[in-house]
Design an enzyme around this catalytic site. Structure first.
Site, PDB file in Angstrom:
ATOM      1  N   TYR A 127      11.932 -26.886  -6.696  1.00 26.95           N
ATOM      2  CA  TYR A 127      11.014 -26.980  -5.480  1.00 26.95           C
ATOM      3  C   TYR A 127      11.962 -28.040  -4.902  1.00 26.95           C
ATOM      4  CZ  TYR A 127       7.648 -25.951  -8.718  1.00 26.95           C
ATOM      5  OH  TYR A 127       6.028 -25.779  -9.535  1.00 26.95           O
ATOM      6  N   ASN A 150      -2.051 -24.221  -2.673  1.00 24.20           N
ATOM      7  CA  ASN A 150      -1.115 -23.133  -1.701  1.00 24.20           C
ATOM      8  C   ASN A 150      -2.888 -22.279  -1.809  1.00 24.20           C
ATOM      9  OD1 ASN A 150      -1.244 -20.525  -0.878  1.00 24.20           O
ATOM     10  ND2 ASN A 150      -0.010 -19.284  -1.933  1.00 24.20           N
ATOM     11  N   CYS A 158       3.762 -19.237  -4.210  1.00 24.08           N
ATOM     12  CA  CYS A 158       3.939 -19.838  -4.940  1.00 24.08           C
ATOM     13  C   CYS A 158       4.613 -19.888  -6.633  1.00 24.08           C
ATOM     14  CB  CYS A 158       2.948 -20.721  -5.019  1.00 24.08           C
ATOM     15  SG  CYS A 158       1.207 -19.977  -6.068  1.00 24.08           S
ATOM     16  N   HIS A 159       4.217 -18.675  -7.082  1.00 23.03           N
ATOM     17  CA  HIS A 159       4.818 -18.665  -8.378  1.00 23.03           C
ATOM     18  C   HIS A 159       5.835 -18.444  -8.569  1.00 23.03           C
ATOM     19  CE1 HIS A 159       4.132 -14.790  -6.620  1.00 23.03           C
ATOM     20  NE2 HIS A 159       5.294 -14.481  -7.471  1.00 23.03           N
ATOM     21  N   GLU A 185       7.685  -9.502 -11.583  1.00 20.73           N
ATOM     22  CA  GLU A 185       9.056  -9.191 -10.944  1.00 20.73           C
ATOM     23  C   GLU A 185      10.287  -9.227 -11.043  1.00 20.73           C
ATOM     24  OE1 GLU A 185       8.878 -12.103  -7.382  1.00 20.73           O
ATOM     25  OE2 GLU A 185       6.295 -11.524  -7.399  1.00 20.73           O
TER      26      GLU A 185
END
Length: 193
Positions: A127, A150, A158-159, A185
């Site tokens: 962040y 979002n 945003c993950h 991912e």
């Protein structure tokens, strides 16, 4: 007067006609997703889109965009649906769909665009680091608020924003959903069930 039924409807602060907003619910590896698109592009992705969530989300969208919502009919959502299916099933690493940023403004839009442009598949950012990237080094909490606001999760990733101490942070779709996306991912190991 636009929005009063006597002229074309406009998006918030845009002054340009939105026309119809098309929506569809699609299944995914993280549950049903509600997608909505204007003629300018994908405008909303909503997690856990069961009947109750879908109804509330569509009401909010209609109010926020001041436009008629219709179940997808023109094919406007075909490419976002195809790319989401490829992301979950075929390893698509980046989305290439038109986005309509109508639902986000100011600092939040700046942060989400920076995230989209600079944090690729398989990576994470803190962040605080994201706050520094947009020239606001003391705004880590505001970045967290931007992630929570979002309107385009998964597509605007945003993950991929985590705590600097190694924690995964919060997530509007729930922590289990965030873990699944990060595992997809390769950032986290697959969750055990």
């Amino acid at each position: 007067m636009p929005g009063a039924g006597t002229g074309p409807e406009t998006g918030p602060g845009t002054g340009t006609p939105l026309g119809r907003v098309e929506w569809a619910v699609v299944n995914s590896a993280i549950g049903p997703l509600l997608l909505a698109a204007t003629e300018r592009g994908l405008v909303s992705v909503v997690f856990h889109a069961d009947a109750r969530v879908r109804e509330r989300a569509l009401e909010r969208l209609a109010g926020a965009l001041g436009a008629e919502l219709v179940e997808s009919s023109s094919g406007r959502l075909a490419e976002p649906i195809r790319q989401l299916a490829a992301y979950f099933g075929e390893g698509l690493r980046s989305f290439d769909v038109k986005l309509d940023w109508s639902l986000v403004t100011g600092f939040n839009r700046q942060v989400l665009r920076e995230l989209t442009d600079s944090v690729p598949f398989g990576t994470v950012v803190g962040y605080g680091d994201l706050a520094r990237r947009v020239g606001q080094p003391g705004a880590a909490q505001a970045v967290g608020a931007a992630m929570g606001a979002n309107p385009l999760p998964v597509v605007v990733p945003c993950h991929r924003v985590v705590e600097s101490d190694g924690g995964i942070g919060g997530f509007g779709g729930g922590l289990e959903t965030k873990r699944k996306l990060l595992a997809l991912e390769g950032v986290l190991p697959e969750p055990l069930f």
